[in-house]
Design an enzyme around this catalytic site. Structure first.
Site, PDB file in Angstrom:
ATOM      1  N   LYS A 123       0.059   3.622  -2.877  1.00 49.10           N
ATOM      2  CA  LYS A 123      -1.075   4.569  -3.042  1.00 49.10           C
ATOM      3  C   LYS A 123      -0.727   5.816  -3.114  1.00 49.10           C
ATOM      4  O   LYS A 123      -1.339   6.601  -3.948  1.00 49.10           O
ATOM      5  CB  LYS A 123      -2.140   4.230  -1.801  1.00 49.10           C
ATOM      6  CG  LYS A 123      -2.983   2.786  -1.943  1.00 49.10           C
ATOM      7  CD  LYS A 123      -3.779   2.757  -0.823  1.00 49.10           C
ATOM      8  CE  LYS A 123      -4.529   1.581  -0.824  1.00 49.10           C
ATOM      9  NZ  LYS A 123      -3.915   0.440  -0.834  1.00 49.10           N
ATOM     10  N   SER A 131       0.666  -1.031   0.002  1.00 51.62           N
ATOM     11  CA  SER A 131       0.021  -0.058   0.067  1.00 51.62           C
ATOM     12  C   SER A 131       0.944   1.400  -0.137  1.00 51.62           C
ATOM     13  O   SER A 131       0.297   2.426   0.004  1.00 51.62           O
ATOM     14  CB  SER A 131      -0.940  -0.066   1.282  1.00 51.62           C
ATOM     15  OG  SER A 131      -2.086  -0.953   1.037  1.00 51.62           O
ATOM     16  N   TYR A 160     -11.454   1.449   4.332  1.00 50.20           N
ATOM     17  CA  TYR A 160     -10.138   0.924   3.802  1.00 50.20           C
ATOM     18  C   TYR A 160     -10.547   0.229   2.207  1.00 50.20           C
ATOM     19  O   TYR A 160     -11.206  -0.580   2.463  1.00 50.20           O
ATOM     20  CB  TYR A 160      -9.255   0.639   4.452  1.00 50.20           C
ATOM     21  CG  TYR A 160      -7.661   0.464   3.909  1.00 50.20           C
ATOM     22  CD1 TYR A 160      -7.151   1.417   3.046  1.00 50.20           C
ATOM     23  CD2 TYR A 160      -6.892  -0.797   4.126  1.00 50.20           C
ATOM     24  CE1 TYR A 160      -5.803   1.546   2.573  1.00 50.20           C
ATOM     25  CE2 TYR A 160      -5.542  -0.472   3.701  1.00 50.20           C
ATOM     26  CZ  TYR A 160      -5.190   0.369   2.749  1.00 50.20           C
ATOM     27  OH  TYR A 160      -3.862   0.444   2.278  1.00 50.20           O
TER      28      TYR A 160
END
Length: 415
Positions: free
Chosen positions: A66, A63, A179
């Site tokens: 991101k 992640s 999320y």
């Protein structure tokens, strides 16, 4: 007896298999301070021989993908190719007409669906307030995926991402926080307006301008990146239903399970990047220093603002009361802290004593990587391990100690 230094503490952690090994890098805006060190092992596969962590180590960033994807989006916003408040279904027809999965209890054989009447905007996708989720984080969606879609949720995805990441919403856009896969979909929008896949786009517009050559969605197609791939470790003792370690005190050990496939043809803007975190720090430094290489200062200012509705922010902070989720999102400095979400990561709304200032953005990646960007103090950094599951308390505590050390050494600890 002299007290243990930070370096001695982390060397002990690696020696005692609290963590396998870690690469840490941070610097200040002015170019007066740089911290760049490795500790522990690159691999625990063969205990009989030394295999030390190296500064050129390749890691699955998960992640941490991101933030650069959000940077790519904001570059397209600067050019007028994308608008944060537009309904995304013009570019993402796959998301048109998605219903809301209202309920799917264990005893049910059919889900309860509701019609969604609100548009999903690009800002919703970037702030996890679109109504989309990660199936692995939502028991209701997990049940829907298995029972209705006949799909086994896994990060080792075997079908096109636009199919694999398409499922119902779990709330009305803007009404809550969960999320989600939203930033993957935002990455598809960059691809569609730029005419390039995200690999090509990021190389041209982010990594090459910053001299960051190792970062890629396709490590097997990049020989030097693949050659430096770090092995994975796992906290022994099993995993809870939420996906955290059953016994955070158990030692780590080698695992051949890579969690995320190395052969994915698509570019997962939410979780797919591999590379060296020293290269990733080039991006954090550029944003922290407002050097204009990647984004205009006013764009970065906007990204670091509070972008959640009151309803979404209330849910986000309520969710952070759950210790498991709090550890997964970075642990250490979050207890009792009001937090919101910007365009790229969570934003701390209060100063941390002797450390990060209000307005700091932070996020991380599944195999225990964490980063922060404190534009007010002018300090940013990232630490990376390759140990699962996510939200490892041992790693989080060590990261918090490291951050305190950084602010002291850089002379930025005074509020």
């Amino acid at each position: 007896m002299a007290s243990e230094t930070f370096e001695q503490r982390i060397e002990r952690a690696c020696r005692d298999k609290e963590i396998p090994g870690v690469l840490m890098v941070a610097d200040d805006r002015e170019g007066n301070f740089r911290y760049e060190k490795v500790f522990g092992s690159r691999s625990l596969k063969d205990p009989s021989k030394s295999d030390p962590m190296t500064k050129d180590a390749t890691m699955w960033m998960a992640s941490c993908s991101k933030f650069p994807t959000c940077v790519a989006v904001m570059q397209c916003v600067e050019r007028g190719q994308l608008n944060l408040d537009d309904n995304v279904t013009g570019l993402l027809p796959e998301l048109k007409g998605l219903p809301i999965l209202a309920k799917f209890d264990t005893g049910d054989t059919q889900p309860t669906m509701a019609e969604n009447t609100k548009p999903i905007t690009l800002k919703h996708l970037l702030t996890h307030s679109s109504g989309l989720t990660y199936d692995v984080f939502s028991p209701t969606m997990m049940r829907y995926r298995i029972v209705v879609d006949k799909f086994t949720p896994t990060l080792n995805i075997k079908k096109p991402l636009t199919e694999a990441l398409k499922f119902p919403l779990v709330f009305e856009p803007g009404a809550s926080w969960e999320y989600s896969v939203g930033i993957d979909w935002a990455g598809f929008m960059v691809e569609r307006v730029s005419g390039m896949d995200l690999e090509t786009y990021m190389k041209k517009n982010i990594w090459d301008p910053l001299g960051a050559s190792s970062i890629t969605f396709h490590p097997k197609k990049n020989p030097s990146t693949f050659a430096n791939l770090t092995d994975m470790s796992v906290r022994s003792g099993g995993i809870t239903p939420f996906g955290t370690a059953v016994d955070p005190e158990a030692p780590v050990e080698y695992t051949a399970d890579r969690v995320f496939g190395l052969n994915m043809p698509d570019c997962s803007g939410g979780a797919g990047l591999y590379g060296n975190i020293l290269d990733y720090q080039n991006l954090l430094h550029s944003i922290c220093a407002d050097d204009g290489k990647i984004l205009k200062k006013e764009t970065v200012d906007y990204m670091f603002q509070d972008h959640l509705t009151a309803a979404s922010k209330a849910v986000f902070n309520k969710r952070l009361e759950d210790p498991a989720l709090r550890e997964t999102l970075g642990g250490g400095m979050m207890t009792g802290m009001e937090i919101t979400y910007g365009l790229g990561g969570m934003i701390f709304l209060k100063d941390v004593e002797g450390g990060r200032r209000a307005g700091t953005m932070a996020w991380g990646g599944y195999p225990n990587l964490l980063w922060f960007c404190d534009r007010k103090a002018g300090l940013s950094g990232i630490a990376g391990a390759q140990v699962v599951p996510a939200g490892d308390p041992k790693f989080n505590r060590l990261f918090a100690l490291w951050e305190q050390e950084l602010y002291k050494k850089a002379g930025k600890g005074k509020l």
